[in-house]
Motif scaffolding. Sequence first.
Motif, mmCIF file in Angstrom:
data_model
loop_
_atom_site.group_PDB
_atom_site.id
_atom_site.type_symbol
_atom_site.label_atom_id
_atom_site.label_comp_id
_atom_site.label_asym_id
_atom_site.label_seq_id
_atom_site.Cartn_x
_atom_site.Cartn_y
_atom_site.Cartn_z
ATOM 1 N N TYR A 1 0.819 -1.214 0.000
ATOM 2 C CA TYR A 1 0.000 0.000 0.000
ATOM 3 C C TYR A 1 0.856 1.269 0.000
ATOM 4 N N SER A 2 2.015 1.210 0.623
ATOM 5 C CA SER A 2 2.872 2.400 0.655
ATOM 6 C C SER A 2 3.360 2.758 -0.747
ATOM 7 N N SER A 3 3.570 1.760 -1.591
ATOM 8 C CA SER A 3 3.989 2.050 -2.969
ATOM 9 C C SER A 3 2.854 2.724 -3.735
ATOM 10 N N TYR A 4 1.625 2.369 -3.423
ATOM 11 C CA TYR A 4 0.454 3.020 -4.011
ATOM 12 C C TYR A 4 0.383 4.485 -3.573
ATOM 13 N N GLN B 1 -3.071 -5.668 -1.052
ATOM 14 C CA GLN B 1 -3.318 -4.583 -0.100
ATOM 15 C C GLN B 1 -4.023 -3.395 -0.742
ATOM 16 N N VAL B 2 -3.990 -3.339 -2.068
ATOM 17 C CA VAL B 2 -4.585 -2.209 -2.787
ATOM 18 C C VAL B 2 -5.713 -2.734 -3.680
ATOM 19 N N PRO B 3 -6.972 -2.430 -3.359
ATOM 20 C CA PRO B 3 -8.089 -2.863 -4.213
ATOM 21 C C PRO B 3 -8.001 -2.235 -5.602
ATOM 22 N N THR B 4 -8.488 -2.957 -6.587
ATOM 23 C CA THR B 4 -8.499 -2.434 -7.953
ATOM 24 C C THR B 4 -9.233 -1.101 -8.029
ATOM 25 N N GLN B 5 -10.317 -0.982 -7.278
ATOM 26 C CA GLN B 5 -11.111 0.239 -7.301
ATOM 27 C C GLN B 5 -10.308 1.451 -6.850
ATOM 28 N N ASP B 6 -9.377 1.241 -5.911
ATOM 29 C CA ASP B 6 -8.531 2.349 -5.456
ATOM 30 C C ASP B 6 -7.640 2.848 -6.589
ATOM 31 N N ALA C 1 -6.489 7.032 -10.593
ATOM 32 C CA ALA C 1 -6.223 7.389 -11.990
ATOM 33 C C ALA C 1 -7.260 8.371 -12.508
ATOM 34 N N SER C 2 -8.514 8.183 -12.112
ATOM 35 C CA SER C 2 -9.577 9.102 -12.537
ATOM 36 C C SER C 2 -9.344 10.496 -11.977
ATOM 37 N N GLU C 3 -8.952 10.584 -10.711
ATOM 38 C CA GLU C 3 -8.699 11.880 -10.099
ATOM 39 C C GLU C 3 -7.531 12.605 -10.765
#
Length: 242
Positions: A118-121, A156-161, A166-168
């Motif tokens: 998650y930290s890489s995200y 740790q990172v959901p696809t939706q996140d 990316a949308s933002e």
Amino acid sequence: MRPLSMSGNFLLAPIPEASSDCLLPKDIKLAVLGSGRVGKSAMIVRFLTKRFIGDYEPNTDKLYSRLVCVEGDQLSLQIQDTPGCVQVQGSLLQAADSLSKCMQWAEGFVLVYSITDYSSYQSIRPLHQHIRRVHPDAKAPVIIVGNKGDLLHARQVPTQDGLQLASELGSLFLEISTSENYEDVCDVFQHLCKEVSKLHSLGGERRRSSAIPRPRSPHMQDLKRRFKQALSSKVKSPSALG
């Protein structure tokens, strides 16, 4: 899930060395950025060689070069790998000078995180913001990639996140597995090559149009023609009287 769909109209394959009497291929300069051990180097090497090399992450910058053909155009593709020494404090990116220089050099960017870290995200948004500061015209194309999509048990990172981020940021998003799907890796670099090539074409059209004189309006040309006729009649009238 693959939100970024590709048309399959690209051919990214080695082409013969150009002869001396041919035009040199255009340069396409891409940079792959992200935290350490997210698979940046593995993505590049897999794309160039079709081989997967695991979590190999060099500690120094490395530039890969390859001649490719994109939609019939010969291109000199250069991909800058970057070390994973990205530190984020709050929403601020602590970027080394070499990373900032790389951003200035590149024309298109792949921002990579691991779905298992998650930290890489969290480093993606500051990286994107730094790119936009370096390229304030917002024309440099950016793709956000969630890598290691095969490690679902450690997600740790959901696809939706990834989609929402990316949308933002106004970027494309693709979740891939470098180790299992070569085509997904190709999609990333294919799309960037096409987008950067479009920018080159637009820039060339603007330069050509600026070199062509603007045509005079028909109204102005008509006024000049009538002025010349009136002037000619005035010059002829004295001789006619004599």
